[in-house]
Design a protein around this motif. Structure first.
Motif, short mmCIF file in Angstrom:
data_model
loop_
_atom_site.label_atom_id
_atom_site.label_comp_id
_atom_site.label_asym_id
_atom_site.label_seq_id
_atom_site.Cartn_x
_atom_site.Cartn_y
_atom_site.Cartn_z
N HIS A 126 26.59 35.95 -84.18
CA HIS A 126 27.13 37.00 -83.31
C HIS A 126 28.44 36.59 -82.63
CE1 HIS A 126 22.75 38.10 -83.50
NE2 HIS A 126 23.32 39.25 -83.80
N GLU A 181 21.89 32.02 -84.40
CA GLU A 181 22.06 33.39 -83.92
C GLU A 181 23.38 33.53 -83.16
OE1 GLU A 181 20.23 36.40 -84.14
OE2 GLU A 181 19.41 35.27 -85.84
N ASP A 182 23.68 32.53 -82.32
CA ASP A 182 24.95 32.54 -81.58
C ASP A 182 26.14 32.52 -82.53
OD1 ASP A 182 23.51 32.52 -79.25
OD2 ASP A 182 23.77 30.38 -78.85
N THR A 196 29.03 34.09 -80.57
CA THR A 196 28.87 33.71 -79.16
C THR A 196 28.53 32.23 -79.01
OG1 THR A 196 26.54 34.41 -79.24
CG2 THR A 196 28.16 36.03 -78.44
N SER A 255 10.40 23.26 -79.59
CA SER A 255 11.60 23.50 -78.78
C SER A 255 12.88 23.24 -79.56
CB SER A 255 11.58 22.64 -77.51
OG SER A 255 11.55 21.26 -77.85
N LYS A 266 13.46 26.18 -81.89
CA LYS A 266 14.00 27.33 -81.16
C LYS A 266 15.48 27.14 -80.86
CE LYS A 266 9.72 28.91 -78.95
NZ LYS A 266 8.97 29.03 -77.68
N GLU A 267 15.88 25.91 -80.52
CA GLU A 267 17.30 25.60 -80.27
C GLU A 267 18.13 25.84 -81.53
OE1 GLU A 267 17.73 21.62 -78.87
OE2 GLU A 267 16.46 21.94 -77.12
N LYS A 304 16.03 25.09 -89.75
CA LYS A 304 15.50 26.44 -89.90
C LYS A 304 15.04 26.70 -91.34
CE LYS A 304 16.42 31.36 -89.40
NZ LYS A 304 17.41 32.43 -89.22
N VAL A 315 17.40 27.77 -84.17
CA VAL A 315 17.44 29.20 -84.49
C VAL A 315 18.42 29.92 -83.57
CG1 VAL A 315 16.09 31.34 -84.51
CG2 VAL A 315 15.11 29.25 -85.47
N GLN A 316 18.39 29.58 -82.29
CA GLN A 316 19.28 30.22 -81.31
C GLN A 316 20.75 29.88 -81.60
OE1 GLN A 316 18.37 32.49 -78.87
NE2 GLN A 316 20.59 32.77 -78.90
N LEU A 317 21.01 28.64 -82.00
CA LEU A 317 22.38 28.22 -82.31
C LEU A 317 22.94 29.02 -83.49
CD1 LEU A 317 24.43 26.09 -81.28
CD2 LEU A 317 23.64 24.58 -83.10
#
Length: 330
Positions: free
Chosen positions: A57, A53-54, A59, A43, A46-47, A76, A49-51
């Motif tokens: 982009h 990605e944000d 966001t 988890s 995933k947090e 990562k 990687v998502q950060l």
């Protein structure tokens, strides 16, 4: 509240520490080999990687700090292969190199090795190296598996041949006392491993000496392919791989030969192996980031020292080249 100076403005894909100084590279590689990243949960990954990605982009949620972004990138990069985007098997990650490699180092340095045990530990060490090298390979360009097999077999044959040969020589030397013979045998793994590392470099990358490697100007543009730069890259990589096993395989035998004479270990022989394990772990933990910090990943060379056609193709006085992967262990 202002962020600490050690967390500069975040740059995606860039090192957090300055790479032009030895200290900056040392801190960078301490981050890379940090074993704490082995315990990152799915988890948390995933947090992270998502950060990233944000951030990529535009966001990002409000209030995200540079410290959090650098931490997410560290996680990562420690777990996900940059080219394949797949998770690297834990024992073959750079952050797993010290904890998973230390038992092998202890095995290499065991006293009174038999022929079979010498062959086994040298084989296991080179097999571990080969797996780490493959797991962390540059996967942007397809590389034939035969090249990795060639390098692996060359390293195993070289390491085993030298280790066995030196052990036989020491055993047959009548002028040595048993104590001296045992001490000398403890240093046999170093020349065996160092030669295997050089053999591996030459076999894996000999084609670069014929074809050359890309050299880039100050703007990052490819100026040409240089065989001279390739030679420098191979020498730097080989030097790193000779320096790296030195403290790992030389310091522990010296320290243990002193500690084994103390009353503590003489009265408690069962503690010898655990103590040796701790000594090897400490030597490994210091040697790995120190050795791979010797040369910058992107090395600089004067254009005038390269082939005439490359010197004529640019106005830059210096160009840079990627010296390649050098952080294999013992």
């Amino acid at each position: 509240m202002a962020e600490p100076a050690e967390y500069p403005p975040f740059q995606l894909g860039k090192p957090r520490f300055e790479q032009t100084s030895f200290y900056g590279r040392f801190r960078h590689f301490l981050d890379i080999v940090d074993p704490r990243t082995l315990f990152v949960t799915e988890s948390r990954l995933k947090e992270a990687v998502q950060l990233l990605e944000d951030y990529k982009h535009g966001t990002l949620p409000p209030g995200v700090t540079n410290k959090e972004l650098w931490g997410a990138q560290k996680i990562k990069q420690a777990i996900i292969h940059p080219d394949t985007n797949e998770k690297i098997f834990m024992p073959f990650r750079m952050s797993g190199y010290i904890p998973f490699g230390t038992p092998i180092v202890v095995g290499l340095l065991l006293p009174n090795q038999t022929l079979a045990s010498t062959v086994f530990w040298q084989w296991l060490n080179q097999s571990h190296n080969a797996c780490v090298n493959y797991a962390n390979r540059n996967a942007t360009k397809p590389s034939p598996t035969s090249k990795f097999i060639q390098g692996y077999l060359g390293a195993v044959i070289s390491a085993v041949s030298i280790a066995v040969g030196l052990n036989v020589l020491v055993q047959s030397a009548n002028k040595f006392t048993p104590a001296t013979r045992l001490l000398i045998q403890r240093f046999v793994p170093f020349p065996a491993v160092a030669s295997a590392n050089i053999c591996n470099v030459v076999l894996m990358r000999h084609t670069e000496l014929k074809e050359g490697i890309d050299v880039l100007d100050s703007n990052g543009n490819i100026v040409g392919s240089s065989r001279i730069a390739a030679k420098h890259a191979l020498i730097e990589t080989a030097l790193t791989r000779v320096v790296l096993p030195m403290p790992i395989l030389v310091l522990p035998p010296m320290i243990m030969s002193i500690m084994e004479k103390t009353s503590l270990l003489r009265s408690r022989p069962r503690m010898v192996l655990p103590v040796q394990g701790l000594v090897c772990l400490a030597a490994f933990g210091l040697a790995l980031p120190l050795a791979i910090s010797l040369f910058p990943q992107m090395s600089e060379i004067e254009t005038s020292r390269l082939e005439p056609e490359i010197a004529m193709a640019t106005t830059s006085k210096t160009v840079v080249y990627n010296k390649g992967l050098s952080h294999e262990c013992t």
